[in-house]
Design an enzyme around this catalytic site. Sequence first.
Site, PDB file in Angstrom:
ATOM      1  N   VAL A   8       0.873  -1.167   0.000  1.00 27.00           N
ATOM      2  CA  VAL A   8       0.000   0.000   0.000  1.00 27.00           C
ATOM      3  C   VAL A   8       0.915   1.224   0.000  1.00 27.00           C
ATOM      4  O   VAL A   8       2.081   1.141   0.386  1.00 27.00           O
ATOM      5  CB  VAL A   8      -0.963   0.040   1.216  1.00 27.00           C
ATOM      6  CG1 VAL A   8      -2.010  -1.059   1.115  1.00 27.00           C
ATOM      7  CG2 VAL A   8      -0.214  -0.038   2.531  1.00 27.00           C
ATOM      8  N   SER A   9       0.380   2.354  -0.430  1.00 27.08           N
ATOM      9  CA  SER A   9       1.199   3.551  -0.564  1.00 27.08           C
ATOM     10  C   SER A   9       1.325   4.350   0.727  1.00 27.08           C
ATOM     11  O   SER A   9       2.329   5.012   0.949  1.00 27.08           O
ATOM     12  CB  SER A   9       0.620   4.459  -1.652  1.00 27.08           C
ATOM     13  OG  SER A   9       0.643   3.788  -2.895  1.00 27.08           O
ATOM     14  N   THR A  10       0.300   4.316   1.576  1.00 24.84           N
ATOM     15  CA  THR A  10       0.316   5.121   2.802  1.00 24.84           C
ATOM     16  C   THR A  10      -0.081   4.280   4.003  1.00 24.84           C
ATOM     17  O   THR A  10      -0.734   3.240   3.871  1.00 24.84           O
ATOM     18  CB  THR A  10      -0.658   6.314   2.702  1.00 24.84           C
ATOM     19  OG1 THR A  10      -1.995   5.815   2.656  1.00 24.84           O
ATOM     20  CG2 THR A  10      -0.383   7.159   1.460  1.00 24.84           C
TER      21      THR A  10
END
Length: 123
Positions: A8-10
Site C-alpha cells: 500500500v502507498s500510505t
Amino acid sequence: MLVGYLRVSTKEQRLDAQRDRLVDAGCEKFFSDVASGARADRPALMEALEFVRPGEVLVCTKLDRIARSLRHLVDVAATLEGMGVGMRSLSEQIDSTSPGGRLVFNLFGAVGQFELDLIRERT
C-alpha cells in the site's frame, strides 16, 4: 511454494484485502511494504526477491503492487525468471509459469525496451 507480496502507498491504507486474496490463492509466506510503488528500493520487495527459490512463485494481487513502471516490472520479471521463479498476478490473471503468461511478460519486455529506445532517441 507461493509467496505473496503486498503493498500500500500510505499508512492509512490497509493490507487486509490483498492478504485475504493471497491467502485464498494459497500463499504461505508474505512480504508487505508501505511505500510508493514508484520506489524501486522497497525493503519487503527486496526481501521477497532474496527469499524465493527456484520453482516457487511470487504472487501479487495486481501488477501495480510490484511495479509502477513497465520498465521496473520487466526488470523484476526478468530477475525472477533468471532465478527460476515464477510470477503471478491475480487481477490480471497473468502467470509466468504458463505459456500464455510467459508470452505476456515477453510482450511487456518488448514494449518496455521500445519505450526505453524512444526515450534514448529523444535525448
